[in-house]
Write a protein that holds these residues in place. Structure first.
Motif, short mmCIF file in Angstrom:
data_model
loop_
_atom_site.label_atom_id
_atom_site.label_comp_id
_atom_site.label_asym_id
_atom_site.label_seq_id
_atom_site.Cartn_x
_atom_site.Cartn_y
_atom_site.Cartn_z
N VAL A 30 -12.96 -24.12 1.24
CA VAL A 30 -13.98 -24.52 2.02
C VAL A 30 -14.98 -24.93 1.93
O VAL A 30 -15.57 -25.75 2.65
CB VAL A 30 -12.80 -24.28 3.46
N LEU A 33 -16.11 -27.74 0.21
CA LEU A 33 -15.12 -29.11 0.31
C LEU A 33 -16.32 -29.81 2.33
O LEU A 33 -16.88 -31.08 1.97
CB LEU A 33 -13.96 -29.09 1.23
N ARG A 34 -16.70 -28.57 2.83
CA ARG A 34 -18.05 -28.85 3.61
C ARG A 34 -18.95 -28.98 2.91
O ARG A 34 -19.73 -29.39 3.94
CB ARG A 34 -17.71 -27.51 4.40
N VAL A 37 -18.77 -32.60 1.84
CA VAL A 37 -18.10 -33.87 2.34
C VAL A 37 -18.19 -35.45 1.81
O VAL A 37 -17.03 -35.92 1.14
CB VAL A 37 -18.36 -34.60 3.93
N GLN A 43 -13.41 -33.14 -3.30
CA GLN A 43 -12.99 -32.86 -1.91
C GLN A 43 -11.20 -34.04 -2.28
O GLN A 43 -10.30 -32.73 -1.91
CB GLN A 43 -12.77 -34.57 -1.00
N GLY A 76 -10.87 -24.64 11.10
CA GLY A 76 -12.00 -25.08 10.80
C GLY A 76 -11.57 -25.51 9.27
O GLY A 76 -11.95 -26.25 9.21
N GLU A 79 -9.57 -28.99 9.72
CA GLU A 79 -10.71 -30.04 10.03
C GLU A 79 -11.56 -29.70 9.25
O GLU A 79 -11.88 -31.40 9.01
CB GLU A 79 -11.83 -28.87 11.60
N THR A 80 -12.19 -28.99 8.56
CA THR A 80 -12.48 -29.77 7.05
C THR A 80 -11.98 -30.44 5.88
O THR A 80 -11.81 -31.88 5.51
CB THR A 80 -12.74 -28.52 5.95
#
Length: 132
Positions: A30, A33-34, A37, A43, A76, A79-80
């Protein structure tokens, strides 16, 4: 970051290692990924790793992780994944792996399904399907 996500994906093919990887690995994926982006390769690899980590033959260990993290952390993660889908709407690899990750997350519990829908997951899934 891409290579790290790929390595975690490979480690999850062994059930004993997968359990060890699950919590810390999910957090690392995560974070990757954050932090990336805009990087399609990260990704795709990150969503692939999340899909494998959350593909639970036994859902209990996964539920334990979600319970220890709380609903905010689970939101979270969702959303990610959705942010990556939106940033790479025309990248079939990202879309496919994100579909798998969200599908696996949705199987964990009903509240997760509701949270995916609440955060725009249904729209993102349909948009991804239309684009490919």
């Amino acid at each position: 970051q891409e290579a790290g996500c790929e390595a975690l994906w490979y480690l999850c093919f062994n059930a004993a290692t997968k359990l060890k990887v699950s919590s810390g690995g999910m957090k690392a994926v995560v974070a990757a990924l954050r932090g990336h982006v805009g990087a399609e390769e990260v990704q795709e690899a990150g969503c692939r790793a999340l899909a494998k980590i959350t593909n639970a033959e036994r859902v209990e260990p996964l539920l334990h992780i979600f319970d220890s993290w709380g609903e905010e952390a689970l939101s979270g993660i969702i959303e990610t994944v959705l942010a990556g889908m939106r940033a790479h709407a025309f990248a079939p690899g990202v879309q496919e792996q994100a579909f798998l990750a969200l599908g696996n997350l949705a199987t964990a519990r009903d509240t997760t399904k509701d949270k995916i829908a609440e955060l725009g997951g249904l729209e993102a899934l349909l948009a991804g399907m239309r684009a490919h």
